[in-house]
Enzyme design. Structure first.
Site, PDB file in Angstrom:
ATOM      1  N   ASP A  41       0.800  -1.224   0.000  1.00 33.92           N
ATOM      2  CA  ASP A  41       0.000   0.000   0.000  1.00 33.92           C
ATOM      3  C   ASP A  41       0.832   1.273   0.000  1.00 33.92           C
ATOM      4  O   ASP A  41       1.995   1.287   0.425  1.00 33.92           O
ATOM      5  CB  ASP A  41      -0.889   0.039   1.250  1.00 33.92           C
ATOM      6  N   ASP A  42       0.169   2.342  -0.430  1.00 38.28           N
ATOM      7  CA  ASP A  42       0.594   3.726  -0.211  1.00 38.28           C
ATOM      8  C   ASP A  42       1.654   4.220  -1.190  1.00 38.28           C
ATOM      9  O   ASP A  42       2.131   5.340  -1.054  1.00 38.28           O
ATOM     10  CB  ASP A  42       1.092   3.959   1.227  1.00 38.28           C
ATOM     11  N   HIS A  91      -6.252   3.467  -3.992  1.00 32.98           N
ATOM     12  CA  HIS A  91      -6.141   3.690  -2.537  1.00 32.98           C
ATOM     13  C   HIS A  91      -6.356   5.173  -2.217  1.00 32.98           C
ATOM     14  O   HIS A  91      -5.796   5.681  -1.265  1.00 32.98           O
ATOM     15  CB  HIS A  91      -4.776   3.203  -2.056  1.00 32.98           C
ATOM     16  N   HIS A  95      -4.989   9.832   0.415  1.00 34.53           N
ATOM     17  CA  HIS A  95      -4.898   8.986   1.612  1.00 34.53           C
ATOM     18  C   HIS A  95      -5.557   9.640   2.825  1.00 34.53           C
ATOM     19  O   HIS A  95      -5.035   9.642   3.934  1.00 34.53           O
ATOM     20  CB  HIS A  95      -3.441   8.607   1.925  1.00 34.53           C
ATOM     21  N   HIS A 183       3.342  -2.215   3.688  1.00 37.73           N
ATOM     22  CA  HIS A 183       3.508  -0.844   3.204  1.00 37.73           C
ATOM     23  C   HIS A 183       4.903  -0.708   2.610  1.00 37.73           C
ATOM     24  O   HIS A 183       5.887  -1.008   3.274  1.00 37.73           O
ATOM     25  CB  HIS A 183       3.321   0.149   4.336  1.00 37.73           C
TER      26      HIS A 183
HETATM   27 NI    NI Z   1      -2.719   3.256   3.282  1.00 40.26          NI
END
Ligand code: NI
Length: 218
Positions: A41-42, A91, A95, A183
């Site tokens: 993620d991210d 996503h 955020h 992550h």
């Molecule tokens: Ni996230």
């Protein structure tokens, strides 16, 4: 980043996701071979190229839940994700947690991110959405035109004391059908990744994207 949902809702979400899955993309038969879905993620970020190199060394496919503003900053990394057979999910753009946002802002967060991914990849359209912080509500569900994808194992990598803690956590918790949350922005995660992959290979697992995993759920 913790789920803010009651735990008893998780199976309902998984069923919901399975019901909404797109037609099965080509992939291994997870009813015949144990599969896991790694989700990262991210990103994209300064570690992404190295993460892609490590995944390639293991011929492992993963799912990247990308943040739109970061896609715009590093489109070449998202193009590489798609070119190398990984799945790219939405996503959000910034955020930000969705539950308190106005509807128009939620939709803009999603649409702008999809547009950035599409521009980076000559037309790839994310089919999956992971809410920032896993933060979701019935109101958000009614607004968002995607099934949310959460996870079954949170590695806690961003707050882990060291990379070995991440490796140990995945080794102890993973099993057939696991959706593993990681992550890419922490160096601990990058350091842990080869050992995580090797352990799963040694235990006979096949790495699939989230859509592949969901398409093959009984
Ligand atoms: Ni996230």
């Amino acid at each position: 980043m913790r789920i803010r949902l009651p735990r008893f809702l998780l199976p309902l979400f998984i069923l919901f996701i399975a019901g909404c899955a797109a037609p099965p993309p080509p992939g291994p038969d997870c009813s015949a071979t144990p599969c896991v879905a790694l989700t990262i993620d991210d990103g994209p970020n300064r570690n992404t190229a190295q993460v892609l190199d490590i995944l390639a060394a293991y011929n492992a496919k993963a799912t990247f839940f990308v943040v739109g503003s970061r896609v715009e900053a590093a489109p070449e990394l998202v193009a590489r994700m798609v070119a190398e057979g990984h799945e790219v999910g939405n996503h959000s753009w910034s955020h930000i947690p969705f539950p308190r946002l106005p509807e128009a802002q939620i939709l803009a967060e999603l649409e702008n991110t999809n547009a950035a991914v599409s521009a980076a990849t000559e037309g790839y359209t994310p089919q999956l959405f992971r809410p920032p912080y896993g933060s979701y509500s019935p109101r958000v569900a009614a607004i968002v035109p995607y099934a949310p994808v959460l996870w079954t194992i949170d590695t806690g990598d961003w707050e882990a004391a060291g990379y070995q803690e991440i490796v140990r956590h995945v080794r102890q918790k993973s099993g057939p059908g696991s959706v593993i949350l990681m992550h890419g922005f922490t160096r601990k995660t990058v350091r842990a990744l080869p050992e995580i992959l090797q352990n799963l290979v040694d235990r006979g697992f096949t790495f699939v994207t989230v859509s592949q995993l969901l398409a093959r759920r009984p």
